[in-house]
Design a protein around this motif. Structure first.
Motif, PDB file in Angstrom:
ATOM      1  N   GLN A 173      -7.396   5.547   3.745  1.00  0.00           N
ATOM      2  CA  GLN A 173      -7.988   4.216   3.828  1.00  0.00           C
ATOM      3  C   GLN A 173      -9.512   4.284   3.696  1.00  0.00           C
ATOM      4  O   GLN A 173     -10.126   3.469   3.019  1.00  0.00           O
ATOM      5  CB  GLN A 173      -7.595   3.569   5.149  1.00  0.00           C
ATOM      6  N   ASN A 174     -10.109   5.275   4.364  1.00  0.00           N
ATOM      7  CA  ASN A 174     -11.566   5.437   4.266  1.00  0.00           C
ATOM      8  C   ASN A 174     -11.993   5.645   2.821  1.00  0.00           C
ATOM      9  O   ASN A 174     -13.009   5.119   2.380  1.00  0.00           O
ATOM     10  CB  ASN A 174     -12.032   6.628   5.104  1.00  0.00           C
ATOM     11  N   HIS A 203      -1.146   0.724   8.304  1.00  0.00           N
ATOM     12  CA  HIS A 203      -1.998   1.521   7.423  1.00  0.00           C
ATOM     13  C   HIS A 203      -1.305   1.736   6.094  1.00  0.00           C
ATOM     14  O   HIS A 203      -0.096   1.522   5.970  1.00  0.00           O
ATOM     15  CB  HIS A 203      -2.363   2.863   8.083  1.00  0.00           C
ATOM     16  N   VAL A 204      -2.084   2.155   5.102  1.00  0.00           N
ATOM     17  CA  VAL A 204      -1.514   2.424   3.781  1.00  0.00           C
ATOM     18  C   VAL A 204      -0.644   3.678   3.855  1.00  0.00           C
ATOM     19  O   VAL A 204      -0.737   4.462   4.805  1.00  0.00           O
ATOM     20  CB  VAL A 204      -2.616   2.589   2.702  1.00  0.00           C
ATOM     21  N   VAL A 217      -5.696   7.277   7.826  1.00  0.00           N
ATOM     22  CA  VAL A 217      -7.045   6.711   7.923  1.00  0.00           C
ATOM     23  C   VAL A 217      -7.982   7.397   6.925  1.00  0.00           C
ATOM     24  O   VAL A 217      -8.922   6.784   6.415  1.00  0.00           O
ATOM     25  CB  VAL A 217      -7.570   6.807   9.382  1.00  0.00           C
ATOM     26  N   THR A 226      -7.133   0.860  15.326  1.00  0.00           N
ATOM     27  CA  THR A 226      -8.049  -0.245  15.022  1.00  0.00           C
ATOM     28  C   THR A 226      -8.298  -1.125  16.237  1.00  0.00           C
ATOM     29  O   THR A 226      -9.365  -1.706  16.383  1.00  0.00           O
ATOM     30  CB  THR A 226      -7.497  -1.093  13.873  1.00  0.00           C
ATOM     31  N   GLY A 258       0.812  -1.218   0.000  1.00  0.00           N
ATOM     32  CA  GLY A 258       0.000   0.000   0.000  1.00  0.00           C
ATOM     33  C   GLY A 258       0.837   1.256   0.000  1.00  0.00           C
ATOM     34  O   GLY A 258       0.482   2.254   0.626  1.00  0.00           O
ATOM     35  N   VAL A 280      -9.502  -3.364   1.667  1.00  0.00           N
ATOM     36  CA  VAL A 280      -8.188  -2.991   2.221  1.00  0.00           C
ATOM     37  C   VAL A 280      -7.874  -3.897   3.409  1.00  0.00           C
ATOM     38  O   VAL A 280      -8.637  -3.952   4.372  1.00  0.00           O
ATOM     39  CB  VAL A 280      -8.191  -1.512   2.679  1.00  0.00           C
ATOM     40  N   THR A 322      -5.031  -4.409   6.093  1.00  0.00           N
ATOM     41  CA  THR A 322      -3.773  -3.946   6.678  1.00  0.00           C
ATOM     42  C   THR A 322      -3.248  -4.988   7.657  1.00  0.00           C
ATOM     43  O   THR A 322      -3.982  -5.874   8.094  1.00  0.00           O
ATOM     44  CB  THR A 322      -3.977  -2.599   7.393  1.00  0.00           C
ATOM     45  N   GLN A 375      -1.636  -4.838   2.737  1.00  0.00           N
ATOM     46  CA  GLN A 375      -0.569  -3.942   3.214  1.00  0.00           C
ATOM     47  C   GLN A 375      -0.001  -4.511   4.511  1.00  0.00           C
ATOM     48  O   GLN A 375      -0.731  -4.724   5.473  1.00  0.00           O
ATOM     49  CB  GLN A 375      -1.149  -2.528   3.421  1.00  0.00           C
ATOM     50  N   VAL A 414      -1.017   2.043  -4.304  1.00  0.00           N
ATOM     51  CA  VAL A 414      -2.331   2.710  -4.353  1.00  0.00           C
ATOM     52  C   VAL A 414      -2.630   3.231  -5.767  1.00  0.00           C
ATOM     53  O   VAL A 414      -3.787   3.266  -6.180  1.00  0.00           O
ATOM     54  CB  VAL A 414      -2.491   3.830  -3.291  1.00  0.00           C
ATOM     55  N   SER A 442      -8.326   5.628  13.702  1.00  0.00           N
ATOM     56  CA  SER A 442      -7.138   4.942  13.184  1.00  0.00           C
ATOM     57  C   SER A 442      -6.614   3.872  14.139  1.00  0.00           C
ATOM     58  O   SER A 442      -5.861   3.003  13.761  1.00  0.00           O
ATOM     59  CB  SER A 442      -6.029   5.952  12.889  1.00  0.00           C
TER      60      SER A 442
END
Ligand code: FAD
Length: 556
Positions: free
Chosen positions: A201-202, A187-188, A198, A548, A161, A211, A213, A183, A166, A546
């Protein structure tokens, strides 16, 4: 008459061709030979994803030059499908393998430029599904040939990612292909901080991208891609954009010094540890603009500028190559994501003091139609007020603002100094207080002590220590989404209702930080201990989302 210099260049794309053409402009007599392993030189690798997506429709437009055009204009001797196998530094010679005839020949040089770029780090050995990298014209030929046989139900997996990953996702989606993105990291776009990533990603999820992660691809079975979390998805093709490393093999075997980052070490003029050999581009270690350390930054602009610097040095007019700020920008699904310098997590990991500022300005004057919210983050050295880094996510105008910040960093303009920049303004382009000026005002207020701020991830601890959280937004905004157990006193009522707030520290917040600042000024002038939640509810919401593994403590 002195004998013409023979300069051999290994690699004929960004760094190599910049060195070759600049050198010709400086030295009409030099013999310049470029060896390129692939079939093309000077191709637009940054455009490859967009050819996959059908945005660039003409394959030929990826090919900026040919050996013939370079011979005609620059008298360069460019030999494609020629691989340099070894360097004999003591004899000042390279062994070159002609990939078409199969013969190998030794070529002597006076100066050698290594511009061999980066090499793929393949994710796994063998795949039962067509698997491609996205680095060359050959790659996109193979990808487009595979896509030509796919139906409307086609699906793909992109590994990695990062920037190229991307871009691959977006362009496969443009072709109607359903994409899963794996990824490894949390996160990407790992150079971003999590509360910024985030947002990216959203957007990917909103566009239907699956996605995943914290996940890697472990292999394939038949038409299934297997992931490290034990799940599988069906895929018609895989694009492996999992990462690259400096292609420094030639340099290593020639005994050249390799930097701590793994890239070829060079001095300020791009000269390696062998005075007759220069190195530029993705294979080479850069000097970090923030702390002077050796880093890898694989961007085209640096490859071009450092190619030019190497040519200058070879021609006897050395210039100091610019250190790397890591300025980068990428677009995906209408979102523009840009960054420069260090992130908060990098500064924290290095133990370097830093001040963080988040703002969420409009891209242009709010009364003029079409303004889009920009999410800006600035990292500042609290001792010197120097700008250490920035991240911006939004739509129009992000590119302009990140370039202003990169320019400010290069020029040594401080964070507070941004408030004083006189920038072009008409309502369709910006604001009389441009987003750059605005973030400069915040920096100035923090530097002078006019206001104090607290970050989204510090809020829980501060509240546990006894601070009261006051939401100074309107009742409607508070009702639409609030931080749990915050007290809602709209800014306009604050002066009259301040008596409701018990003695002790207060944290104020609004939607983006601006009304919070006014509230903080009111309260501090009444003698209260007050901090403003930096970036307001928007930053707090992005930050908590973010995490998670931690459920956000807000009610939406
Ligand atoms: P390269 O351009 O990779 O060229 C190296 C060349 O050396 C290769 O063609 C290789 O075949 C040749 N070579 C290697 N070893 C030998 C050998 N032994 N003998 C002969 N030839 C050899 N950067 C940006 O700033 N913005 C972007 O938007 C962007 N998008 C990108 C998109 C994609 C898909 C890719 C792949 C890269 C992108 N980049 C982008 C990165 C940018 O392209 C690189 O930073 C830049 O091309 C590096 O230049 P270089 O000369 O070091 O290496």
């Amino acid at each position: 008459m002195t004998e013409a210099l023979r300069v051999i260049i290994v690699g004929g794309v960004a760094g190599g061709m910049s060195a070759a053409t600049r050198l010709r402009r400086l030295d009409e007599s030099a013999e310049i030979i470029v060896f390129e392993r692939g079939p093309y030189v000077s191709f637009a690798n940054c455009g490859l994803p967009y050819y996959v997506g059908g945005v660039i429709t003409e394959r030929d437009s990826l090919l900026m030059q040919t050996p013939e055009s370079l011979a005609n204009r620059f008298r360069l001797d460019v030999r494609t499908r020629h691989e340099v196998l070894a360097i004999d530094a003591s004899a000042k010679a390279v062994i070159v393998h002609d990939l078409v005839s199969g013969s190998s020949t030794e070529f002597a040089y006076d100066r050698l430029v290594l511009a061999s770029g980066a090499a793929m780090s393949a994710s796994f050995e063998q795949a039962s599904i067509p698997t491609f990298s996205l680095r060359s014209v050959d790659d996109v030929d193979h990808i487009t040939a595979t896509m030509a046989h796919l139906d409307g139900q086609a699906s793909a997996v992109v590994i990695g990612g990062g920037f190229i990953g991307v871009e691959a996702v977006e362009n496969l989606a443009r072709r109607g292909i359903r994409v899963t993105l794996a990824q490894r990291g949390r996160h990407v776009l790992s150079p971003l901080d999590p509360e910024m990533a985030v947002l990216v990603q959203n957007r990917l999820v909103a566009e239907g991208v699956d996605v995943r992660t914290g996940t890697t691809v472990t292999g394939t079975v038949h038409d299934l891609v297997q992931f490290s979390d034990g799940t599988e998805v069906r895929a018609d093709l895989i694009i492996d954009a999992s990462g690259v490393h400096p292609d420094s093999g030639l340099a290593r075997t020639a005994g050249l010094r390799i930097g701590s980052s793994g890239g070829i070490w060079v001095d300020a003029t791009q000269r390696t540890s062998d005075p007759a050999i220069y190195a530029v581009g993705d294979g080479t270690e850069k000097t970090d603009a923030i702390d002077g350390s050796g880093v890898l930054v694989t961007m085209a602009g640096l490859a071009n500028r450092h190619g030019r610097a190497a040519a200058d040095a070879i021609a006897g007019v050395p210039t100091a190559a610019a250190p790397a700020l890591g300025t980068a920008i990428v677009g995906l699904f209408g979102l523009t994501v840009a960054m420069v310098g260090w992130s908060e997590k990098r500064l924290a990991a290095a133990g370097r003091p830093h001040r963080v500022i988040h703002t969420h300005p409009g891209s242009h004057a709010s009364y003029y139609p079409g303004a889009a919210t920009m999410h800006m983050k600035l990292l500042v050295d609290p001792l010197t007020d120097a700008i250490l880094g920035a991240q911006i996510i939004g739509g129009e105008g992000v590119d302009k603002r990140i370039d202003i910040l990169a320019t400010a960093m290069s020029a040594g303009i401080t964070a507070s100094g941004l408030s004083r920049l006189e920038l072009a303004y008409a309502p369709q382009y910006g604001s009389a207080k441009d987003p750059i000026n605005q973030i400069g005002y915040v920096a100035d207020n923090l530097a002078t002590g006019a206001t104090a701020s607290i970050q989204w991830h510090e809020l829980d601890d501060a509240r546990r220590a006894g601070a009261v959280l006051v939401d100074v937004r309107s009742r409607a905004e508070h009702a639409a989404g609030r931080i749990l157990e915050s007290i809602n006193i709209p800014l306009e009522e604050l002066r009259d209702r301040v008596w409701e707030l018990a003695d002790g520290p207060i944290i104020v917040h609004c939607q983006v930080g601006q009304r919070g600042h006014t509230a903080a000024r009111i309260l501090s002038q009444l003698g209260r201990s007050v901090t403003n939640l930096d970036g307001g509810y928007l930053t707090w919401h992005a930050g908590t989302t973010s995490r998670t593994s931690i459920q956000p403590t807000f009610i939406a």
